[in-house]
Design a protein around this motif. Structure first.
Motif, PDB file in Angstrom:
ATOM      1  N   LEU A  41      58.165 -50.220  72.192  1.00 53.43           N
ATOM      2  CA  LEU A  41      58.708 -51.079  71.111  1.00 53.43           C
ATOM      3  C   LEU A  41      57.261 -51.545  70.520  1.00 53.43           C
ATOM      4  O   LEU A  41      57.206 -51.989  69.339  1.00 53.43           O
ATOM      5  N   ALA A  42      56.224 -51.914  71.486  1.00 51.51           N
ATOM      6  CA  ALA A  42      54.721 -52.293  71.079  1.00 51.51           C
ATOM      7  C   ALA A  42      54.327 -51.295  70.098  1.00 51.51           C
ATOM      8  O   ALA A  42      53.540 -51.633  69.001  1.00 51.51           O
ATOM      9  N   GLU A  43      54.293 -49.946  70.292  1.00 55.59           N
ATOM     10  CA  GLU A  43      53.928 -48.844  69.537  1.00 55.59           C
ATOM     11  C   GLU A  43      54.548 -48.776  68.061  1.00 55.59           C
ATOM     12  O   GLU A  43      53.864 -48.669  66.871  1.00 55.59           O
ATOM     13  N   LEU A  44      55.880 -49.262  68.227  1.00 53.43           N
ATOM     14  CA  LEU A  44      56.589 -49.164  66.746  1.00 53.43           C
ATOM     15  C   LEU A  44      56.069 -50.392  65.984  1.00 53.43           C
ATOM     16  O   LEU A  44      56.037 -50.439  64.737  1.00 53.43           O
ATOM     17  N   ALA A  45      55.972 -51.412  66.577  1.00 56.88           N
ATOM     18  CA  ALA A  45      55.174 -52.673  65.959  1.00 56.88           C
ATOM     19  C   ALA A  45      53.751 -52.362  65.445  1.00 56.88           C
ATOM     20  O   ALA A  45      53.557 -52.781  64.157  1.00 56.88           O
ATOM     21  N   LYS A  46      53.115 -51.470  66.147  1.00 53.30           N
ATOM     22  CA  LYS A  46      51.814 -51.319  65.689  1.00 53.30           C
ATOM     23  C   LYS A  46      51.697 -50.530  64.182  1.00 53.30           C
ATOM     24  O   LYS A  46      50.791 -50.228  63.507  1.00 53.30           O
ATOM     25  N   ASN A  47      52.975 -49.791  64.316  1.00 58.59           N
ATOM     26  CA  ASN A  47      53.002 -49.055  62.955  1.00 58.59           C
ATOM     27  C   ASN A  47      54.048 -49.445  61.872  1.00 58.59           C
ATOM     28  O   ASN A  47      54.441 -48.631  61.049  1.00 58.59           O
ATOM     29  N   GLY A  48      53.962 -50.799  62.192  1.00 63.40           N
ATOM     30  CA  GLY A  48      54.878 -51.427  60.895  1.00 63.40           C
ATOM     31  C   GLY A  48      56.039 -52.179  61.070  1.00 63.40           C
ATOM     32  O   GLY A  48      56.496 -52.633  60.190  1.00 63.40           O
ATOM     33  N   ALA A  49      56.576 -52.008  62.216  1.00 60.98           N
ATOM     34  CA  ALA A  49      58.014 -52.568  62.443  1.00 60.98           C
ATOM     35  C   ALA A  49      57.779 -54.028  62.822  1.00 60.98           C
ATOM     36  O   ALA A  49      56.789 -54.574  63.273  1.00 60.98           O
ATOM     37  N   ARG A  50      58.997 -54.580  62.587  1.00 54.57           N
ATOM     38  CA  ARG A  50      59.133 -56.371  62.875  1.00 54.57           C
ATOM     39  C   ARG A  50      59.968 -56.324  63.777  1.00 54.57           C
ATOM     40  O   ARG A  50      61.316 -56.187  63.535  1.00 54.57           O
ATOM     41  N   ILE A  51      59.643 -56.784  65.035  1.00 56.62           N
ATOM     42  CA  ILE A  51      60.621 -56.731  66.085  1.00 56.62           C
ATOM     43  C   ILE A  51      60.430 -58.076  66.772  1.00 56.62           C
ATOM     44  O   ILE A  51      59.346 -58.515  67.143  1.00 56.62           O
ATOM     45  N   VAL A  52      61.591 -58.727  67.313  1.00 58.53           N
ATOM     46  CA  VAL A  52      61.428 -60.020  68.269  1.00 58.53           C
ATOM     47  C   VAL A  52      62.322 -59.313  69.553  1.00 58.53           C
ATOM     48  O   VAL A  52      63.404 -59.078  69.338  1.00 58.53           O
ATOM     49  N   ALA A  66      57.851 -62.604  58.477  1.00 61.59           N
ATOM     50  CA  ALA A  66      57.075 -62.297  59.399  1.00 61.59           C
ATOM     51  C   ALA A  66      56.263 -60.953  58.768  1.00 61.59           C
ATOM     52  O   ALA A  66      56.690 -60.171  58.491  1.00 61.59           O
ATOM     53  N   GLN A  67      54.763 -61.007  59.221  1.00 61.78           N
ATOM     54  CA  GLN A  67      54.257 -59.738  59.326  1.00 61.78           C
ATOM     55  C   GLN A  67      54.693 -58.838  60.382  1.00 61.78           C
ATOM     56  O   GLN A  67      55.219 -59.157  61.259  1.00 61.78           O
ATOM     57  N   PRO A  68      54.368 -57.389  60.174  1.00 61.40           N
ATOM     58  CA  PRO A  68      54.624 -56.467  61.321  1.00 61.40           C
ATOM     59  C   PRO A  68      54.141 -57.070  62.558  1.00 61.40           C
ATOM     60  O   PRO A  68      53.062 -57.252  62.608  1.00 61.40           O
TER      61      PRO A  68
END
Length: 267
Positions: A109-120, A253-255
């Protein structure tokens, strides 16, 4: 309106998510999924949730459900990463309420967020529970490790994991305040002649029974006094409403990978 997909729409939590989305002035239900072979496939998600026709059929086809979606809410116990990958590929924001994620899943999940995903992703979506996290941190910091800490949690008799993700997070909050190690310093239950309680442990106790939605208590005890911080959830709507707030937060929010402390401005 924020077009929102509910994963596991026929489950207990999924139904409350559907109902709350249908009542929301800012979110609209655009998709609903269930596992292949579910008896609810093809049925209207709103009727399944008991809140009127939604004109959204429950499907096992995730790609179809994601068409035109802005956000996904997922409390499912399996397939979380696969669902998140698919949703992110469609440009959707993702809210994850699943509590039993493995370390490697959290890392993805952290890697996806680094690549532009927006996750809670949060152990608990309840506003009250997230306030409890903050209060426990303050209490642990002020009281210090001279106090014995015991954590109890109770849930319905169908809950599969123990301790709950929320209880784990409560223990982590204390460990972070005291620079302790969760894996080494948390003691899960006691049985037999175990001797006196040591000064370097956090007791963790899980109770299961009936239809309890979720009770959590953190007890700080020392000779002469005891401080108890408790949250009791009487309806799954408390988690659903928090998830909807997370969706509203993410669309602006930002990614990044966020939790409910971010959503509620408690950091």
């Amino acid at each position: 309106m924020i077009q929102t997909v509910v994963i596991g729409a026929a489950g207990r939590m999924g139904r409350r998510l559907v109902a709350n989305i249908m009542e929301s002035p800012t979110l609209a239900l655009s998709g609903a999924t269930e596992y292949a072979g579910s008896p609810f496939l093809g049925q209207d998600a709103g009727l399944v949730a008991g809140c009127g026709e939604a004109k959204v059929k429950i499907t096992a086809d995730l790609d179809k459900a994601l068409e035109g979606a802005d956000a996904v809410i997922n409390f499912a116990t399996s397939g979380v990463i696969e669902t998140t990958r698919a949703a992110v590929a469609k440009g959707c924001a993702v809210v994850i309420g699943t509590t039993a994620l493995k370390p490697e899943e959290k890392a993805e999940l952290a890697e996806l967020a680094k690549n532009g995903a927006r996750i809670v992703s949060a152990y608990n979506m309840s506003v009250g529970v997230n306030l409890l996290f903050k209060l426990v941190k303050e209490a642990a910091t002020i009281l210090g490790p001279a106090y014995d800490v015991e954590i109890t949690e109770m849930h319905h008799n169908q809950k599969k994991d123990a301790p709950s993700g929320t209880a784990v997070r409560l223990a982590e909050v204390v460990c972070e305040a005291w620079n302790w190690d969760y894996d080494k310093d948390v003691r899960h239950g006691r049985e037999g002649l175990v001797g006196a309680r040591t000064k370097h442990e956090i007791g963790m106790h899980s109770l299961r029974g009936g239809d309890v939605v979720g009770d959590h208590s953190v007890i700080f005890a020392i000779n002469g006094e005891r401080v108890e911080l408790t949250h009791k959830a009487s309806s799954r709507d408390t988690f659903a409403k928090g998830a909807l707030r997370a969706v509203e937060f993410l669309v602006k929010a930002q990614p990044g990978l966020y939790d409910m402390q971010d959503v509620l401005g408690l950091k």
